[in-house]
Design an enzyme around this catalytic site. Structure first.
Site, short mmCIF file in Angstrom:
data_model
loop_
_atom_site.label_atom_id
_atom_site.label_comp_id
_atom_site.label_asym_id
_atom_site.label_seq_id
_atom_site.Cartn_x
_atom_site.Cartn_y
_atom_site.Cartn_z
N ARG A 183 -7.41 0.20 -6.59
CA ARG A 183 -7.66 1.10 -5.74
C ARG A 183 -7.75 2.38 -6.48
NH1 ARG A 183 -4.28 1.28 -0.51
NH2 ARG A 183 -6.11 2.19 0.30
N ASP A 241 -1.81 10.99 -2.11
CA ASP A 241 -2.22 9.99 -2.79
C ASP A 241 -2.56 10.73 -4.38
OD1 ASP A 241 -2.87 8.82 0.01
OD2 ASP A 241 -2.63 7.15 -1.53
N LYS A 295 -4.43 10.10 3.34
CA LYS A 295 -5.11 9.02 4.37
C LYS A 295 -6.25 9.95 5.07
CE LYS A 295 -4.97 5.73 4.64
NZ LYS A 295 -5.85 4.58 3.74
N GLN A 342 -1.60 2.25 9.75
CA GLN A 342 -0.55 2.49 9.23
C GLN A 342 0.62 3.10 9.99
OE1 GLN A 342 -3.64 3.08 7.79
NE2 GLN A 342 -3.53 2.60 5.70
N ARG A 364 1.04 -1.20 0.20
CA ARG A 364 0.06 -0.07 -0.10
C ARG A 364 0.80 1.31 -0.06
NH1 ARG A 364 2.41 1.87 3.77
NH2 ARG A 364 1.02 3.59 3.59
O1 MRU Z 1 -4.35 3.14 2.06
P1 MRU Z 1 -2.93 3.24 1.79
O2 MRU Z 1 -2.11 2.92 3.30
O3 MRU Z 1 -2.52 2.90 0.52
O4 MRU Z 1 -2.73 5.16 2.10
C1 MRU Z 1 -1.43 5.48 2.27
C2 MRU Z 1 -1.37 6.93 2.30
O5 MRU Z 1 -2.46 7.52 2.31
C3 MRU Z 1 -0.14 7.77 2.13
O6 MRU Z 1 -0.03 8.84 2.83
C4 MRU Z 1 0.07 7.97 0.62
O7 MRU Z 1 -0.08 6.98 -0.27
C5 MRU Z 1 1.46 8.68 0.38
S1 MRU Z 1 2.58 7.19 0.41
C6 MRU Z 1 4.11 7.78 -0.04
#
Ligand code: MRU
Length: 337
Positions: A84, A233, A244, A192, A42
């Site tokens: 995703r 993201d 997130k 996370q 992820r």
């Molecule tokens: O749901 P996830 O764990 O994939 O979400 C990850 C995040 O929101 C991170 O902050 C984002 O992808 C940046 S990672 C360099």
């Protein structure tokens, strides 16, 4: 990463951290897609790298007929694109692959097509790592000497090709002797921050403490946080940032307490085709992530829950966006692109 013969994608199962370090091998598109959906891997850049390398590994099972290989690569891109929706890096990597395969000579044989696919995937991974290192150089001077820096989710080596975006900036600041301490939001519901950010920073000897998400405001009010830095993201043309779930709350708290709120992201995270954050697709995940943290039922099983996986922080709350090209005011991205 790929196995030495390039036929398998090897992923550290992030669902099992920090308790167990187990690696899983993948050699077909469907299992790579499911690994992304179930969050074995992820983080926006890491999802893109896994999809690209996974498709390359899987292509060894696509046979020797060039037309069939081209069709299987296209079908693989379509399946991986349907995993995703929020992080844009995945779509950038898949577009790079589609473009490279389309540009391959019409008489390319199956082996040549596999080479094009592999080289394109590997270039995406190499570029991501280089971007993270450059972000570290650009962002480290922004972090206050001796400060406590809040981060949310995991934007580290685990979420990228290596080094990290937000955690890359933190790594560089630490390497420069800025004596920072990291406060990691636990990051409900998938944890996370508590599970992954704490694990990877501790391995690097970077001081880190974990708090539950609802503690950040109280610590800011006591003057115990000097800045926040997060990954992203997808960043819209106007500088709105999807990250997130809970990131928006951190940004509001920073604004209230007069603290800088930084976003670190590679240029592949910036989606200039999307005018504002309102158009960014926000993934909704299954309710059991909320009902059963770490597998333990904490909410009556028949009560509805909500589980948007990301939120959008308006550009007005973002102090600066740190990229491999330098540090930008959020509204300046469009002109720089
Ligand atoms: O749901 P996830 O764990 O994939 O979400 C990850 C995040 O929101 C991170 O902050 C984002 O992808 C940046 S990672 C360099």
């Amino acid at each position: 990463m790929l196995s030495p013969d390039g036929r398998r994608l090897r992923l550290l199962d992030q669902r099992a951290l920090p308790g167990q370090e187990q690696w899983i091998d993948y050699d077909d598109v469907e299992s790579v897609a499911q690994a992304i959906e179930t969050m074995v891997v992820r983080g926006a850049p890491a999802i893109a790298c896994a999809a690209a390398l996974g498709l390359s590994a899987a292509s060894h099972g696509f046979g020797d007929d060039p037309a069939a290989v081209r069709a299987a690569i296209e079908a693989g891109c379509a399946r991986l694109a349907n995993t995703r929706p929020t992080a844009v890096n995945l779509f950038v990597a898949l577009a790079q692959i589609r473009e490279a395969i389309a540009a391959a000579p019409a008489d390319a044989d199956a082996g040549q097509l596999r080479s094009v696919l592999h080289d394109t995937a590997q270039r995406h991974v190499d570029d991501d790592l280089a971007s993270c290192l450059a972000m570290g150089d650009h962002g480290a001077p922004l972090l206050p000497q001796g400060g406590t820096i809040l981060t949310h989710c995991n934007a580290g080596a685990l979420a990228t090709a290596g080094y990290g975006t937000a955690l890359g900036v933190i790594r560089s600041a630490h390497a420069q002797g800025r004596a920072i301490t990291v406060l990691a939001d636990e990051t409900r519901p998938v944890l996370q921050g508590g599970r992954l950010t704490a694990w990877e920073l501790a391995r690097d000897g970077i001081p880190v403490e974990v708090i539950t998400d609802n503690m950040a405001g109280a610590l800011m009010a006591r003057g115990q946080v000097q800045a926040a830095i997060v990954g992203a993201d997808r960043i819209a043309r106007n500088g709105d940032v999807a990250n997130k779930i809970g990131t928006y709350t951190v940004a509001v708290l920073c604004k209230h307490h007069g603290l800088p709120f930084y976003v670190a992201a590679p240029w592949t995270t910036i989606d200039l085709d999307i005018p504002t954050g309102a158009e960014i697709p926000i993934e909704e995940r299954r309710g059991d992530e909320v009902r059963r943290p770490a597998g333990v039922l904490t909410t009556p099983a028949d009560i509805p829950v909500r589980n948007p996986a990301f939120d959008v922080t308006p550009a007005a709350l973002v102090t600066a966006i740190i990229t491999e090209r330098g540090v930008f005011a959020p509204h300046a991205l469009a002109d720089a692109g």
